[in-house]
Motif scaffolding. Structure first.
Motif, short mmCIF file in Angstrom:
data_model
loop_
_atom_site.label_atom_id
_atom_site.label_comp_id
_atom_site.label_asym_id
_atom_site.label_seq_id
_atom_site.Cartn_x
_atom_site.Cartn_y
_atom_site.Cartn_z
N LYS A 187 -26.27 -36.26 -27.53
CA LYS A 187 -26.83 -34.73 -27.49
C LYS A 187 -25.91 -33.84 -27.53
O LYS A 187 -24.87 -34.03 -27.13
N ASN A 188 -26.14 -33.22 -28.69
CA ASN A 188 -25.10 -31.51 -28.31
C ASN A 188 -23.95 -31.72 -28.04
O ASN A 188 -22.39 -31.11 -27.85
N LYS A 189 -23.69 -32.76 -29.52
CA LYS A 189 -22.30 -32.44 -29.90
C LYS A 189 -22.73 -31.97 -31.79
O LYS A 189 -21.23 -33.05 -32.00
N LYS A 190 -23.01 -31.07 -32.36
CA LYS A 190 -22.98 -31.38 -33.53
C LYS A 190 -21.89 -30.02 -33.72
O LYS A 190 -21.46 -30.10 -35.32
N CYS A 191 -21.50 -29.40 -33.29
CA CYS A 191 -20.09 -28.27 -33.69
C CYS A 191 -19.11 -30.10 -33.71
O CYS A 191 -18.36 -29.38 -34.53
N ILE A 192 -19.22 -30.99 -34.04
CA ILE A 192 -18.28 -32.30 -34.23
C ILE A 192 -18.20 -32.19 -35.46
O ILE A 192 -17.03 -31.85 -36.45
N GLU A 193 -19.80 -32.09 -35.64
CA GLU A 193 -19.87 -32.17 -37.36
C GLU A 193 -19.58 -31.16 -38.20
O GLU A 193 -18.93 -31.45 -39.41
N ASP A 194 -19.67 -30.39 -37.63
CA ASP A 194 -19.74 -28.72 -37.88
C ASP A 194 -18.10 -28.67 -37.85
O ASP A 194 -17.51 -27.92 -39.47
N HIS A 195 -16.65 -28.86 -37.53
CA HIS A 195 -15.79 -29.40 -37.30
C HIS A 195 -15.17 -30.17 -38.63
O HIS A 195 -13.85 -29.14 -39.84
N PHE A 196 -15.29 -30.67 -38.58
CA PHE A 196 -15.11 -31.92 -39.80
C PHE A 196 -15.20 -31.16 -41.52
O PHE A 196 -15.64 -32.33 -42.64
N ASP A 197 -16.24 -30.40 -40.95
CA ASP A 197 -17.49 -30.53 -42.27
C ASP A 197 -17.08 -28.64 -43.51
O ASP A 197 -16.01 -28.34 -42.24
N SER A 253 -16.63 -24.81 -44.73
CA SER A 253 -17.47 -23.99 -43.81
C SER A 253 -17.23 -22.87 -44.89
O SER A 253 -16.37 -22.16 -45.29
N VAL A 254 -18.22 -22.35 -46.07
CA VAL A 254 -17.89 -21.57 -46.80
C VAL A 254 -17.95 -20.01 -46.59
O VAL A 254 -16.98 -19.72 -47.30
N GLU A 255 -18.82 -19.77 -45.27
CA GLU A 255 -18.96 -18.29 -45.19
C GLU A 255 -17.48 -18.02 -44.14
O GLU A 255 -16.89 -16.47 -44.76
N LEU A 256 -16.55 -19.34 -43.62
CA LEU A 256 -15.26 -18.78 -43.01
C LEU A 256 -14.58 -18.86 -44.23
O LEU A 256 -13.83 -17.78 -44.72
N GLU A 257 -14.44 -19.19 -45.18
CA GLU A 257 -13.37 -19.71 -46.79
C GLU A 257 -13.22 -18.20 -47.46
O GLU A 257 -12.86 -18.19 -47.41
N ASP A 258 -15.16 -17.77 -46.98
CA ASP A 258 -15.22 -16.82 -48.10
C ASP A 258 -13.96 -15.54 -47.62
O ASP A 258 -13.94 -14.94 -47.81
N LEU A 259 -14.55 -15.60 -46.14
CA LEU A 259 -13.53 -14.57 -45.28
C LEU A 259 -12.66 -14.48 -45.80
O LEU A 259 -11.77 -13.71 -45.38
N LEU A 260 -11.74 -16.06 -45.46
CA LEU A 260 -10.16 -16.18 -45.38
C LEU A 260 -9.48 -15.57 -47.09
O LEU A 260 -9.21 -14.78 -47.32
N VAL A 261 -10.99 -16.09 -47.69
CA VAL A 261 -9.95 -15.49 -49.56
C VAL A 261 -10.15 -13.85 -49.35
O VAL A 261 -9.31 -13.43 -49.81
N LYS A 262 -11.25 -13.63 -49.31
CA LYS A 262 -11.46 -12.42 -49.57
C LYS A 262 -10.36 -11.45 -48.39
O LYS A 262 -9.49 -10.45 -48.32
N GLY A 263 -9.72 -11.75 -47.67
CA GLY A 263 -8.98 -11.70 -46.25
C GLY A 263 -7.30 -12.18 -46.66
O GLY A 263 -6.13 -11.55 -46.26
N GLY A 264 -7.35 -12.48 -47.96
CA GLY A 264 -5.98 -13.09 -48.26
C GLY A 264 -5.26 -14.05 -47.61
O GLY A 264 -3.97 -14.37 -47.92
#
Length: 288
Positions: free
Chosen positions: A58-68, A70-81
């Motif tokens: 239980k309470n380990k979902k952030c492990i799954e998120d880490h290895f998945d 992250s479209v929002e983060l990737e978009d932010l990094l693209v926009k920031g160059g």
């Protein structure tokens, strides 16, 4: 048969690192800027592993998120160059085929590994416990064990010699014949007293196991606390098929222990070319 699958039990509560682990899995505690679990996954990938099962609680979902992804983060990094950071986060998601299964009850390392039966099928596989972080610049610890399995055809327990006064904290092997880094195992004793040490070689969180281990775990009797340990199944495997201990090369850190975690943090920082000079200067200037 080539070993391509690894199992990483990561369902524990991490009580030794409370309060940090009240909301964050201990496997996600960082060494500098990288979660400890990512180092374990990288060791597996660098050893030729393509498919990894992480056993979570239980309470380990952030492990799954880490290895998945992250479209929002990737978009932010693209926009920031920020191309370097973008490549970094995408590479994490592409490290391996990673699967998850939840261990519903915390009832021992043996039962945790039993959760991997369907994933493993009829193949030999690796087991990597996250409390042991092992640094080897030239050849990952797990690759050493895979090579040992291919040499012997037997299950392999990764070991190193530990100081005599620390040996009672570990599962200590009962050695048989030794040749180079290989030792035939006659048994393994969990946390023996100093006066009853059969050796000072401790099992340190890396195994190569055959699929027959699952049937052995199923018939293993729970201890008084209701838990079934993988060492019980290894003891029976010694009698049935034989098991080798392999004295692997590498700097091992017990990151389930606060002192070991701090040692890993300091030494990994000193290996980082960007951090080393300033960090060494800081350390030399400390007045404690």
């Amino acid at each position: 048969m080539k070993i391509t699958k690894a199992v990483i039990p990561a369902a524990g509560f991490g009580t030794r690192f409370l309060p940090a682990t009240k909301a964050m899995p201990k496997e996600m505690l960082p060494i500098i800027d990288t979660p400890t679990l990512q180092y374990i996954v990288k060791e597996a990938v660098d050893s030729g592993i393509t498919d990894i099962l992480i056993i979570i609680g239980k309470n380990k979902k952030c492990i799954e998120d880490h290895f998945d992804r992250s479209v929002e983060l990737e978009d932010l990094l693209v926009k920031g160059g920020k191309s370097r950071e973008l490549k970094m986060v995408r590479d994490i998601a592409d490290m391996a085929h990673i699967y998850y299964v939840r261990q519903k009850e915390m009832n021992g390392s043996g039962n945790a590994i039993l959760e991997a039966e369907a994933f493993v099928g009829n193949e030999p596989f690796a087991v990597m416990f996250g409390d042991d972080l092992i640094y080897n610049e030239s050849k990952p610890c797990l690759k050493q064990l895979i090579d040992a399995y291919e040499t012997t055809g037997k299950s392999i327990v990764g070991v190193q010699e530990v100081p005599r006064d620390e040996a009672p904290k570990y599962g200590i092997i009962v050695p048989g014949r030794t040749k180079g880094r290989y030792t035939e195992m006659k048994g393994i004793v969990e946390k023996p007293s100093i006066d009853e040490l059969p050796s000072t070689y401790a099992g340190l969180g890396r195994y190569i196991l055959k699929p027959e281990i699952f049937d052995i775990i199923k018939r293993s009797k729970p201890h008084a606390n209701g838990e079934v340990y993988i060492t019980d199944a290894i003891l029976e495997t010694i009698d049935i098929d034989g098991v080798y201990a392999y004295d692997f090369e590498g700097r091992r850190y017990d990151i389930g222990d606060k002192e070991g975690y701090l040692e890993a943090t300091v030494e990994y920082a000193l290996r980082d070319e960007k951090l080393r000079e300033g960090f060494v200067k800081y350390l030399k200037g400390l007045k404690i």
